[in-house]
Design an enzyme around this catalytic site. Structure first.
Site, PDB file in Angstrom:
ATOM      1  N   ARG A 287      56.191  18.878   7.344  1.00  0.00           N
ATOM      2  CA  ARG A 287      56.366  18.239   8.644  1.00  0.00           C
ATOM      3  C   ARG A 287      55.721  16.860   8.614  1.00  0.00           C
ATOM      4  NH1 ARG A 287      55.590  22.012  13.912  1.00  0.00           N
ATOM      5  NH2 ARG A 287      57.485  22.914  13.094  1.00  0.00           N
TER       6      ARG A 287
ATOM      7  N   LYS B  69      52.672  25.649   3.938  1.00  0.00           N
ATOM      8  CA  LYS B  69      53.231  24.571   4.759  1.00  0.00           C
ATOM      9  C   LYS B  69      52.530  23.274   4.384  1.00  0.00           C
ATOM     10  CE  LYS B  69      56.156  24.172   8.282  1.00  0.00           C
ATOM     11  NZ  LYS B  69      57.387  24.962   8.527  1.00  0.00           N
TER      12      LYS B  69
ATOM     13  N   ASP C 210      61.323  19.609   7.146  1.00  0.00           N
ATOM     14  CA  ASP C 210      60.909  20.249   8.397  1.00  0.00           C
ATOM     15  C   ASP C 210      60.982  19.145   9.457  1.00  0.00           C
ATOM     16  OD1 ASP C 210      59.473  23.033   9.041  1.00  0.00           O
ATOM     17  OD2 ASP C 210      58.601  21.531  10.352  1.00  0.00           O
TER      18      ASP C 210
ATOM     19  N   LEU D 276      72.462  22.880  22.104  1.00  0.00           N
ATOM     20  CA  LEU D 276      73.710  22.939  21.323  1.00  0.00           C
ATOM     21  C   LEU D 276      73.603  21.992  20.138  1.00  0.00           C
ATOM     22  CD1 LEU D 276      76.134  22.903  24.357  1.00  0.00           C
ATOM     23  CD2 LEU D 276      75.714  24.840  22.836  1.00  0.00           C
TER      24      LEU D 276
ATOM     25  N   LYS E 259      72.442  21.760  15.840  1.00  0.00           N
ATOM     26  CA  LYS E 259      73.074  22.249  14.616  1.00  0.00           C
ATOM     27  C   LYS E 259      73.285  23.770  14.658  1.00  0.00           C
ATOM     28  CE  LYS E 259      69.890  20.187  12.048  1.00  0.00           C
ATOM     29  NZ  LYS E 259      69.246  19.314  13.073  1.00  0.00           N
TER      30      LYS E 259
ATOM     31  N   ASP F 252      72.058  21.538  27.619  1.00  0.00           N
ATOM     32  CA  ASP F 252      71.506  20.646  26.590  1.00  0.00           C
ATOM     33  C   ASP F 252      71.121  19.349  27.270  1.00  0.00           C
ATOM     34  OD1 ASP F 252      71.262  18.761  24.272  1.00  0.00           O
ATOM     35  OD2 ASP F 252      71.899  20.527  23.171  1.00  0.00           O
TER      36      ASP F 252
HETATM   37  P1  NAD Z   1      68.734  20.380  16.574  1.00  0.00           P
HETATM   38  O1  NAD Z   1      67.707  19.317  16.733  1.00  0.00           O
HETATM   39  O2  NAD Z   1      69.965  20.101  15.809  1.00  0.00           O
HETATM   40  O3  NAD Z   1      69.208  20.879  18.032  1.00  0.00           O
HETATM   41  C1  NAD Z   1      68.363  21.070  19.124  1.00  0.00           C
HETATM   42  C2  NAD Z   1      69.221  20.854  20.375  1.00  0.00           C
HETATM   43  O4  NAD Z   1      68.435  21.202  21.502  1.00  0.00           O
HETATM   44  C3  NAD Z   1      69.669  19.413  20.553  1.00  0.00           C
HETATM   45  O5  NAD Z   1      71.048  19.389  20.853  1.00  0.00           O
HETATM   46  C4  NAD Z   1      68.834  18.918  21.732  1.00  0.00           C
HETATM   47  O6  NAD Z   1      69.487  17.928  22.501  1.00  0.00           O
HETATM   48  C5  NAD Z   1      68.632  20.195  22.509  1.00  0.00           C
HETATM   49  N1  NAD Z   1      67.498  20.216  23.419  1.00  0.00           N
HETATM   50  C6  NAD Z   1      66.268  19.653  23.242  1.00  0.00           C
HETATM   51  N2  NAD Z   1      65.499  19.874  24.324  1.00  0.00           N
HETATM   52  C7  NAD Z   1      66.240  20.607  25.192  1.00  0.00           C
HETATM   53  C8  NAD Z   1      66.007  21.163  26.479  1.00  0.00           C
HETATM   54  N3  NAD Z   1      64.845  20.980  27.131  1.00  0.00           N
HETATM   55  N4  NAD Z   1      66.997  21.865  27.074  1.00  0.00           N
HETATM   56  C9  NAD Z   1      68.202  22.024  26.451  1.00  0.00           C
HETATM   57  N5  NAD Z   1      68.473  21.521  25.224  1.00  0.00           N
HETATM   58  C10 NAD Z   1      67.516  20.820  24.620  1.00  0.00           C
HETATM   59  O7  NAD Z   1      67.949  21.647  16.007  1.00  0.00           O
HETATM   60  P2  NAD Z   1      68.574  22.917  15.287  1.00  0.00           P
HETATM   61  O8  NAD Z   1      68.543  22.715  13.824  1.00  0.00           O
HETATM   62  O9  NAD Z   1      69.847  23.311  15.960  1.00  0.00           O
HETATM   63  O10 NAD Z   1      67.435  23.995  15.603  1.00  0.00           O
HETATM   64  C11 NAD Z   1      67.319  24.568  16.888  1.00  0.00           C
HETATM   65  C12 NAD Z   1      66.046  25.412  16.935  1.00  0.00           C
HETATM   66  O11 NAD Z   1      66.103  26.414  15.914  1.00  0.00           O
HETATM   67  C13 NAD Z   1      64.753  24.630  16.667  1.00  0.00           C
HETATM   68  O12 NAD Z   1      63.705  25.222  17.408  1.00  0.00           O
HETATM   69  C14 NAD Z   1      64.512  24.850  15.187  1.00  0.00           C
HETATM   70  O13 NAD Z   1      63.123  24.738  14.863  1.00  0.00           O
HETATM   71  C15 NAD Z   1      64.981  26.277  15.040  1.00  0.00           C
HETATM   72  N6  NAD Z   1      65.385  26.614  13.661  1.00  0.00           N
HETATM   73  C16 NAD Z   1      66.380  25.921  13.057  1.00  0.00           C
HETATM   74  C17 NAD Z   1      66.748  26.244  11.751  1.00  0.00           C
HETATM   75  C18 NAD Z   1      67.866  25.502  11.037  1.00  0.00           C
HETATM   76  O14 NAD Z   1      68.284  25.960   9.975  1.00  0.00           O
HETATM   77  N7  NAD Z   1      68.356  24.386  11.559  1.00  0.00           N
HETATM   78  C19 NAD Z   1      66.114  27.288  11.085  1.00  0.00           C
HETATM   79  C20 NAD Z   1      65.109  28.010  11.751  1.00  0.00           C
HETATM   80  C21 NAD Z   1      64.756  27.653  13.048  1.00  0.00           C
END
Ligand code: NAD
Length: 372
Positions: free
Chosen positions: A46, A82, A117, A183, A185, A205
């Site tokens: 991170r 980490k 991260d 919404l 990734k 979102d």
């Molecule tokens: P991302 O950044 O692509 O998407 C997050 C989305 O949440 C964005 O569209 C953002 O606009 C929205 N958002 C932020 N604050 C918000 C709020 N207050 N209300 C509504 N929407 C809001 O992240 P991601 O990769 O999709 O990951 C989503 C979550 O899953 C994160 O917490 C991440 O740590 C966790 N995660 C992701 C992965 C992965 O492989 N990408 C793996 C494990 C955990």
């Protein structure tokens, strides 16, 4: 223990903490290895403008411990670790800084594997990998598994199936209603799959582009979509709340609003504090522990050691379904929260490994040398 030595007390459950300092590139990083009973430590790196060493240390100790549990739950041959880099990801990055970081990772001789991260990207680690083999989650062109949100989203869908099965006696996705927060990734892919199955979904979102994209895509799909304002996502009348944005969203303010029967989503650290798991249980809301549901990405990263094979990763991700059913069953038998049941399951897996007959055999060298 006197105040002078309290730092060692704080690290008492960690195996090793490494401070990395490279004045030439401005690198200030901390690597924490929590537990390697199951295999070398694995955990992302991170980058954040922490206000103090204290704050960075707190974060890396907490996150590395979390990785030990996450690896044990996902049944991968890794332990918990980490890294944190102290700095502003928008201003302080340089290729040389990540190469310097790569050298520190290399100096641990394979005790710690890392990758992206919050605040770091795959491109940053293309620089780091020039100094070390112990990097995973790289782009496919560099021998990595690529976009980890694909298996993560797939794991969330398995988590929802297991949750449906426990709540309704059938795992069908399409006949239920979901409230999806975020919404990005992961959340977008989950939303599309649920709409394909014919589900009714509420979404929120903070980014209007994401809302516009799902609106466009939904017109061709079987299910129905309703966009709600950000604060309303907690109180909609849905079967399952699917948090895919932020951590800490299950708290004293949101729990009274929830009308759902269960929570299962990808967001990390959904419970603001352990006691919120108890509050959910008292309210009769089934909580699917986040670190089990969102392990698809970790499973992909761990699987890189066997070479890249997306089908195999998705097959392994299916195990999330069974792990979650086991946790739900154990919680109901013991009267513990699902979070407590999940932690106990992980601790047992680690203990079992420690006490197993560990006689000497040929070293696992080929398995650990991914990019030679
Ligand atoms: P991302 O950044 O692509 O998407 C997050 C989305 O949440 C964005 O569209 C953002 O606009 C929205 N958002 C932020 N604050 C918000 C709020 N207050 N209300 C509504 N929407 C809001 O992240 P991601 O990769 O999709 O990951 C989503 C979550 O899953 C994160 O917490 C991440 O740590 C966790 N995660 C992701 C992965 C992965 O492989 N990408 C793996 C494990 C955990």
């Amino acid at each position: 223990m006197t105040k002078e030595f309290e730092l060692f007390d704080r690290m008492a459950t960690h195996e090793q903490v490494v401070f990395c300092n490279d004045p030439a590139t401005g690198l200030r990083a901390i690597i924490a290895i929590h537990n390697t009973a199951l295999g070398p430590a694995l955990g992302g790196c991170r980058m954040q403008p922490y206000n103090s060493v204290e704050e960075a240390l707190e974060d890396v100790l907490r996150l590395s411990k979390g990785m030990t549990y996450k690896c044990a739950a996902a049944d991968v041959d890794f332990g918990g670790g980490k890294a944190v880099i102290i700095g502003d990801p928008k201003k302080d990055k340089s290729p040389e800084l990540f190469r310097a970081f790569g050298q520190f990772v290399n100096s641990l001789g394979g005790r710690f594997f890392t990758g992206t991260d919050m605040g770091t990207t795959m491109e940053d680690f293309i620089h780091a990998m020039r100094e070390t083999n112990f990097i995973n989650g790289l782009p496919e062109a560099y021998g990595g598994g690529g976009d980890s949100s694909i298996p993560t989203a797939s794991g969330v869908l398995y988590g929802l199936k297991a949750t449906n099965f426990t709540l309704f006696g059938n795992e069908e996705l399409g006949t239920k209603t979901y409230a999806i927060q975020g919404l990005g990734k992961v959340g977008y892919k989950v939303a599309i799959s649920l709409l394909e199955e014919g589900a009714n979904i509420f979404v929120s979102d903070i980014n209007n582009e994401s809302l516009h994209a799902i609106e466009l895509a939904s017109s061709d799909l079987k299910g129905t979509l309703k966009i709600v304002p950000n604060e309303e996502i907690y109180s909609v009348d849905a079967d399952i709340f699917v948090p895919c944005a932020l951590g800490g969203i299950i708290n004293d303010m949101t729990i009274p609003k929830l009308q759902v029967k269960a929570i299962a989503g990808s967001a990390n650290n959904q419970l603001l504090a352990d006691r919120h798991g108890i509050m959910l249980k008292e309210k009769g809301i089934l909580y699917a522990p986040d670190y089990i549901v969102n392990a698809g990405g970790l499973i992909q990263v761990a699987d890189e050691l066997f070479g890249i094979n997306h089908e195999r990763v998705l097959a392994k991700t299916k195990q999330i379904y069974h792990t979650l059913l086991e946790v739900f069953k154990e919680a109901s038998l013991t009267g513990n929260t699902t979070d407590e049941a999940a932690n106990a399951m992980c601790e047992k897996r680690i203990e079992n490994r420690k006490t197993r007959n560990n006689f000497y055999s040929a070293p696992l060298k080929p398995k650990w040398s991914i990019r030679k």
